[in-house]
Design an enzyme around this catalytic site. Sequence first.
Site, PDB file in Angstrom:
ATOM      1  N   ARG A 105      82.517  43.747  27.515  1.00  0.00           N
ATOM      2  CA  ARG A 105      82.720  44.909  27.385  1.00  0.00           C
ATOM      3  C   ARG A 105      81.358  45.360  28.551  1.00  0.00           C
ATOM      4  NH1 ARG A 105      82.432  41.509  23.229  1.00  0.00           N
ATOM      5  NH2 ARG A 105      83.782  43.366  20.609  1.00  0.00           N
ATOM      6  N   HIS A 130      87.420  44.817  27.860  1.00  0.00           N
ATOM      7  CA  HIS A 130      88.747  43.854  28.346  1.00  0.00           C
ATOM      8  C   HIS A 130      89.392  45.201  29.483  1.00  0.00           C
ATOM      9  CE1 HIS A 130      87.614  40.327  26.147  1.00  0.00           C
ATOM     10  NE2 HIS A 130      88.220  40.397  25.092  1.00  0.00           N
ATOM     11  N   HIS A 204      92.690  35.250  27.555  1.00  0.00           N
ATOM     12  CA  HIS A 204      92.169  35.272  25.822  1.00  0.00           C
ATOM     13  C   HIS A 204      92.652  34.175  25.149  1.00  0.00           C
ATOM     14  CE1 HIS A 204      90.093  37.310  22.531  1.00  0.00           C
ATOM     15  NE2 HIS A 204      89.299  38.328  23.557  1.00  0.00           N
ATOM     16  N   TYR A 206      94.014  32.976  22.234  1.00  0.00           N
ATOM     17  CA  TYR A 206      93.620  31.559  20.966  1.00  0.00           C
ATOM     18  C   TYR A 206      93.681  30.803  19.934  1.00  0.00           C
ATOM     19  CZ  TYR A 206      92.254  36.657  19.466  1.00  0.00           C
ATOM     20  OH  TYR A 206      91.384  38.286  19.069  1.00  0.00           O
ATOM     21  N   GLN A 311      82.677  32.650  26.785  1.00  0.00           N
ATOM     22  CA  GLN A 311      82.152  33.445  25.490  1.00  0.00           C
ATOM     23  C   GLN A 311      83.332  32.737  24.073  1.00  0.00           C
ATOM     24  OE1 GLN A 311      80.781  36.756  25.268  1.00  0.00           O
ATOM     25  NE2 GLN A 311      81.918  37.569  23.556  1.00  0.00           N
ATOM     26  N   GLU A 339      86.532  31.871  26.454  1.00  0.00           N
ATOM     27  CA  GLU A 339      87.135  32.796  27.530  1.00  0.00           C
ATOM     28  C   GLU A 339      86.017  32.645  28.499  1.00  0.00           C
ATOM     29  OE1 GLU A 339      86.538  36.762  26.196  1.00  0.00           O
ATOM     30  OE2 GLU A 339      86.683  35.235  23.968  1.00  0.00           O
TER      31      GLU A 339
END
Length: 374
Positions: A105, A130, A204, A206, A311, A339
């Site tokens: 952000r 992003h 990114h 998952y 992150q 991340e």
Amino acid sequence: MSAALLVGCATPNGGSSGSQAASVGLITRQRFGQLPDGTPVELFTLTNSKGAEAQICNYGGIVVSLKVPDKNGQMGDVVLGYDNLDGYLKDSPYFGALIGRVGNRIAKGKFTLDGKEYTLATNNGPNCLHGGLKGFDKVVWRPQLISLSMGPALALHYLSRDGEEGFPGNLAVTAVYSLTEDNALRLDFTATTDKDTVVNQTQHTYFNLAGKGNILNHEVMIPADKFTPVDSTLIPTGELRAVAGTPFDFRKPTAIGARIGQDNEQLKLGGGYDHNFVIDKALGKLGLMGRAYDPSSGRVLEVISTEPGLQFYTGNFLNGTITGKGGWTYQKRDAFCMEAQHFPDSPNHPNFPSIVLKPGQTYTNTIIFKFSVQ
């Protein structure tokens, strides 16, 4: 229709050495679909001699599938996503994607560089997330199959034009994915610019190491003495807060679910873990950022990177509205992300490591997802 590239050891100039007796991997390419404007998208399958497999498409550089063995040698897909391109085009919370020009952000979509204020799209409440409305996760990258000694390699190239999403400078980016013989998916970013700009790229994916269910029993270790607490819009306050005595202390392996529901202001603000950890290592040095272990499958993931921050995100915004691969409806806590990155909102925090890139400099960022079993 698909084509294959047999990958052997590389010569110093990056070409394949024809005298090598054995290849270490294979890349195949096939059509994956097309964008609404007709732009074709391809799917690349990287395999190593152990049977591990990574599927990556050149839309967003997305890791569509990543199959690695469990403790019994059974291969299983450990990443969330969709069975087809349409899913990613319709609605994706950055599943498996390359993130840029600036990941995470930026407060109020504004930053100042060289005395000039730049204004970005605000696509996440009051903030830019992003890279904006159309970040690197939503563009088609130019693919190139290359040979590296470490295994099959897919180079993805993209030119982010001056002013794109409000950022200054023409940024030429290359992202190279390779699948190594020790079951590691490696990503090497490089970028150059013709004007002072800011760059903070990441990946990114998952993860769910069990390939099903939630990740609350996954045991996580993050070698960080401090983290960056956030405000109500998930922007860092600027403080580097000690993890000791908090639910953010992952210096010893701890189940994700052990403390995620505690009465803690930061956990409430994030809806779980959605925070940047300050990794205990020298800036730019390749080192361990985090480790996750799933007791049910025995799979271990180690995240290794040159970046200063990690992150750690626990799928807090998955809410049952997305049905992904194999008909799995993704719920909160069904995945985690690690991340590797510079800190969120870095341009607005002079005390954070800088993400400024100048002409003549080369941005580099290596991220390795290494799999094993225990």
